[in-house]
Design a protein around this motif. Structure first.
Motif, PDB file in Angstrom:
ATOM      1  N   ALA A 141       0.837  -1.211   0.000  1.00  0.00           N
ATOM      2  CA  ALA A 141       0.000   0.000   0.000  1.00  0.00           C
ATOM      3  C   ALA A 141       0.869   1.258   0.000  1.00  0.00           C
ATOM      4  CB  ALA A 141      -0.932  -0.017   1.210  1.00  0.00           C
ATOM      5  N   GLN A 142       1.966   1.215   0.754  1.00  0.00           N
ATOM      6  CA  GLN A 142       2.849   2.391   0.814  1.00  0.00           C
ATOM      7  C   GLN A 142       3.633   2.558  -0.491  1.00  0.00           C
ATOM      8  OE1 GLN A 142       3.036   4.799   3.257  1.00  0.00           O
ATOM      9  NE2 GLN A 142       1.202   3.747   3.990  1.00  0.00           N
ATOM     10  N   HIS A 148       1.785   6.436  -6.928  1.00  0.00           N
ATOM     11  CA  HIS A 148       0.703   7.351  -7.318  1.00  0.00           C
ATOM     12  C   HIS A 148       1.162   8.801  -7.119  1.00  0.00           C
ATOM     13  CE1 HIS A 148      -3.996   7.916  -7.092  1.00  0.00           C
ATOM     14  NE2 HIS A 148      -3.429   8.867  -7.827  1.00  0.00           N
ATOM     15  N   ASN A 149       1.861   9.057  -6.023  1.00  0.00           N
ATOM     16  CA  ASN A 149       2.355  10.420  -5.791  1.00  0.00           C
ATOM     17  C   ASN A 149       3.360  10.849  -6.850  1.00  0.00           C
ATOM     18  OD1 ASN A 149       0.877  11.423  -3.662  1.00  0.00           O
ATOM     19  ND2 ASN A 149       2.265  10.627  -2.078  1.00  0.00           N
ATOM     20  N   ASP A 150       4.112   9.903  -7.368  1.00  0.00           N
ATOM     21  CA  ASP A 150       5.057  10.231  -8.430  1.00  0.00           C
ATOM     22  C   ASP A 150       4.300  10.773  -9.644  1.00  0.00           C
ATOM     23  OD1 ASP A 150       7.928  10.047  -9.198  1.00  0.00           O
ATOM     24  OD2 ASP A 150       7.133   8.765 -10.793  1.00  0.00           O
ATOM     25  N   VAL A 151       3.178  10.126  -9.961  1.00  0.00           N
ATOM     26  CA  VAL A 151       2.344  10.611 -11.078  1.00  0.00           C
ATOM     27  C   VAL A 151       1.713  11.953 -10.691  1.00  0.00           C
ATOM     28  CG1 VAL A 151       0.408  10.101 -12.604  1.00  0.00           C
ATOM     29  CG2 VAL A 151       1.891   8.239 -11.831  1.00  0.00           C
ATOM     30  N   ASN A 152       1.211  12.054  -9.454  1.00  0.00           N
ATOM     31  CA  ASN A 152       0.612  13.326  -9.009  1.00  0.00           C
ATOM     32  C   ASN A 152       1.590  14.491  -9.204  1.00  0.00           C
ATOM     33  OD1 ASN A 152      -1.743  12.063  -8.187  1.00  0.00           O
ATOM     34  ND2 ASN A 152      -1.180  11.933  -6.032  1.00  0.00           N
ATOM     35  N   ARG A 153       2.839  14.272  -8.803  1.00  0.00           N
ATOM     36  CA  ARG A 153       3.851  15.339  -8.926  1.00  0.00           C
ATOM     37  C   ARG A 153       4.028  15.751 -10.380  1.00  0.00           C
ATOM     38  NH1 ARG A 153       6.409  12.649  -4.752  1.00  0.00           N
ATOM     39  NH2 ARG A 153       7.550  11.284  -6.165  1.00  0.00           N
ATOM     40  N   LYS A 154       4.104  14.758 -11.245  1.00  0.00           N
ATOM     41  CA  LYS A 154       4.326  15.064 -12.666  1.00  0.00           C
ATOM     42  C   LYS A 154       3.171  15.843 -13.267  1.00  0.00           C
ATOM     43  CE  LYS A 154       5.193  10.891 -13.507  1.00  0.00           C
ATOM     44  NZ  LYS A 154       5.444   9.571 -14.073  1.00  0.00           N
ATOM     45  N   PHE A 160      -0.484  13.069  -1.959  1.00  0.00           N
ATOM     46  CA  PHE A 160      -1.367  12.467  -0.961  1.00  0.00           C
ATOM     47  C   PHE A 160      -0.506  12.084   0.246  1.00  0.00           C
ATOM     48  CE2 PHE A 160      -3.717   8.940   0.927  1.00  0.00           C
ATOM     49  CZ  PHE A 160      -5.029   9.366   0.860  1.00  0.00           C
ATOM     50  N   ASP A 161      -1.064  12.280   1.454  1.00  0.00           N
ATOM     51  CA  ASP A 161      -0.359  11.898   2.682  1.00  0.00           C
ATOM     52  C   ASP A 161      -0.478  10.374   2.852  1.00  0.00           C
ATOM     53  OD1 ASP A 161       0.464  11.341   5.226  1.00  0.00           O
ATOM     54  OD2 ASP A 161      -0.817  12.844   6.212  1.00  0.00           O
ATOM     55  N   CYS A 162       0.640   9.684   2.631  1.00  0.00           N
ATOM     56  CA  CYS A 162       0.583   8.208   2.615  1.00  0.00           C
ATOM     57  C   CYS A 162       0.271   7.606   3.985  1.00  0.00           C
ATOM     58  CB  CYS A 162       1.879   7.636   2.043  1.00  0.00           C
ATOM     59  SG  CYS A 162       2.013   7.902   0.253  1.00  0.00           S
ATOM     60  N   SER A 163       0.347   8.390   5.047  1.00  0.00           N
ATOM     61  CA  SER A 163      -0.057   7.854   6.360  1.00  0.00           C
ATOM     62  C   SER A 163      -1.583   7.685   6.414  1.00  0.00           C
ATOM     63  CB  SER A 163       0.422   8.761   7.500  1.00  0.00           C
ATOM     64  OG  SER A 163      -0.307   9.969   7.501  1.00  0.00           O
ATOM     65  N   VAL A 165      -3.368   6.389   3.822  1.00  0.00           N
ATOM     66  CA  VAL A 165      -3.789   5.514   2.731  1.00  0.00           C
ATOM     67  C   VAL A 165      -4.750   4.418   3.212  1.00  0.00           C
ATOM     68  CG1 VAL A 165      -1.929   3.764   2.706  1.00  0.00           C
ATOM     69  CG2 VAL A 165      -2.878   4.589   0.561  1.00  0.00           C
ATOM     70  N   ASP A 166      -4.537   3.960   4.435  1.00  0.00           N
ATOM     71  CA  ASP A 166      -5.412   2.928   4.990  1.00  0.00           C
ATOM     72  C   ASP A 166      -6.837   3.449   5.164  1.00  0.00           C
ATOM     73  OD1 ASP A 166      -4.826   0.289   5.534  1.00  0.00           O
ATOM     74  OD2 ASP A 166      -5.058   0.580   7.708  1.00  0.00           O
ATOM     75  N   GLU A 167      -6.932   4.653   5.682  1.00  0.00           N
ATOM     76  CA  GLU A 167      -8.267   5.248   5.878  1.00  0.00           C
ATOM     77  C   GLU A 167      -8.946   5.514   4.541  1.00  0.00           C
ATOM     78  OE1 GLU A 167      -8.767   8.401   9.045  1.00  0.00           O
ATOM     79  OE2 GLU A 167      -6.619   8.043   9.177  1.00  0.00           O
ATOM     80  N   ARG A 168      -8.170   5.972   3.571  1.00  0.00           N
ATOM     81  CA  ARG A 168      -8.755   6.293   2.265  1.00  0.00           C
ATOM     82  C   ARG A 168      -9.252   5.055   1.539  1.00  0.00           C
ATOM     83  NH1 ARG A 168     -11.057   6.497  -1.744  1.00  0.00           N
ATOM     84  NH2 ARG A 168     -10.860   7.890  -3.544  1.00  0.00           N
ATOM     85  N   TRP A 169      -8.491   3.971   1.634  1.00  0.00           N
ATOM     86  CA  TRP A 169      -8.776   2.837   0.748  1.00  0.00           C
ATOM     87  C   TRP A 169      -9.212   1.552   1.455  1.00  0.00           C
ATOM     88  CZ3 TRP A 169      -9.765   3.998  -4.010  1.00  0.00           C
ATOM     89  CH2 TRP A 169      -9.161   5.125  -4.579  1.00  0.00           C
ATOM     90  N   ARG A 170      -9.120   1.501   2.815  1.00  0.00           N
ATOM     91  CA  ARG A 170      -9.441   0.219   3.471  1.00  0.00           C
ATOM     92  C   ARG A 170     -10.489   0.363   4.574  1.00  0.00           C
ATOM     93  NH1 ARG A 170      -7.835  -3.631   7.156  1.00  0.00           N
ATOM     94  NH2 ARG A 170      -6.565  -2.187   8.365  1.00  0.00           N
TER      95      ARG A 170
END
Ligand code: FAD
Length: 175
Positions: A141-142, A148-154, A160-163, A165-170
């Motif tokens: 997940a991390q 995904h953040n690499d694409v976001n930056r480009k 996105f705050d990767c801490s 990610v669990d709340e967002r997706w699980r």
């Protein structure tokens, strides 16, 4: 690579193809590599050229393709991230060797088959630099969040705050 739509320099494209339309490897406009706005602008141009004077053209004001039309680069991307993050969310905390090998195979094949070829090639590049981490749900997940953040930056989108990610997706957001 910035946006997929920037990946083909305007000067390399035939004059009648509007800026933002990405060509496929067959030299034809690639729908899944192009935003709907650019695609619609192109369709409008084609319609205008081909249709009799006074006939209606495709609207370029719609923010995305109609739900029953082929996806543009953004619709495809959103759906795909949903699938990938959901796979990460349901991946075992302690995967077997087979499950780890299956996930590695999946992301490898995914990166070759993704319909937006410029996105796919870029994602393959990311995977070569940052090997997919498949040893546990959290690791994957991390890793995916960073990818995904690499694409976001480009694309100039916020990271996105990767801490979270669990709340967002699980689990869903804490109250
Ligand atoms: P998306 O980026 O689609 O994100 C959907 C949701 O995921 C967000 O609303 C947010 O809640 C959540 N999220 C955002 N960031 C993260 C994160 N780091 N971790 C976890 N959750 C997150 N488009 C291009 O134009 N050029 C490209 O080169 C390109 N490459 C892509 C490569 C891949 C592998 C994929 C799957 C898509 C790619 N896209 C590319 C599409 C692009 O990433 C977006 O999907 C698209 O622009 C729509 O963006 P969005 O703002 O709706 O949110």
């Amino acid at each position: 690579l910035a946006a997929a739509s920037d990946s083909v320099a305007a000067e390399q494209q035939p004059k009648r193809i509007p800026k933002g339309v990405v060509l496929g490897k067959d030299g034809k406009p690639c729908r899944s590599c192009t935003s709907f706005a650019s695609w619609a602008a192109q369709a409008k141009q084609t319609t205008k050229k081909d249709a009799p004077a006074g006939s209606s053209a495709v609207s370029t004001t719609t923010s995305g393709p109609p739900p029953d039309c082929p996806p543009d680069v953004e619709t495809l991307g959103r759906s795909t991230w949903t699938l990938l993050h959901s796979i990460a969310a349901t991946y075992p905390e302690q995967p077997s060797r087979t499950q780890q090998s299956d996930l590695l195979s999946f992301v490898g094949l995914f990166s070759k088959l993704y319909p937006c070829w410029v996105c796919a090639e870029d994602f393959q590049g990311y995977m070569a630099r940052q090997r997919p981490q498949v040893s546990s749900r959290d690791e994957f997940a991390q890793w995916l969040c960073r990818a995904h953040n690499d694409v976001n930056r480009k694309l100039g989108k916020p990271e996105f705050d990767c801490s979270k990610v669990d709340e967002r997706w699980r689990t869903g957001w804490k109250d």
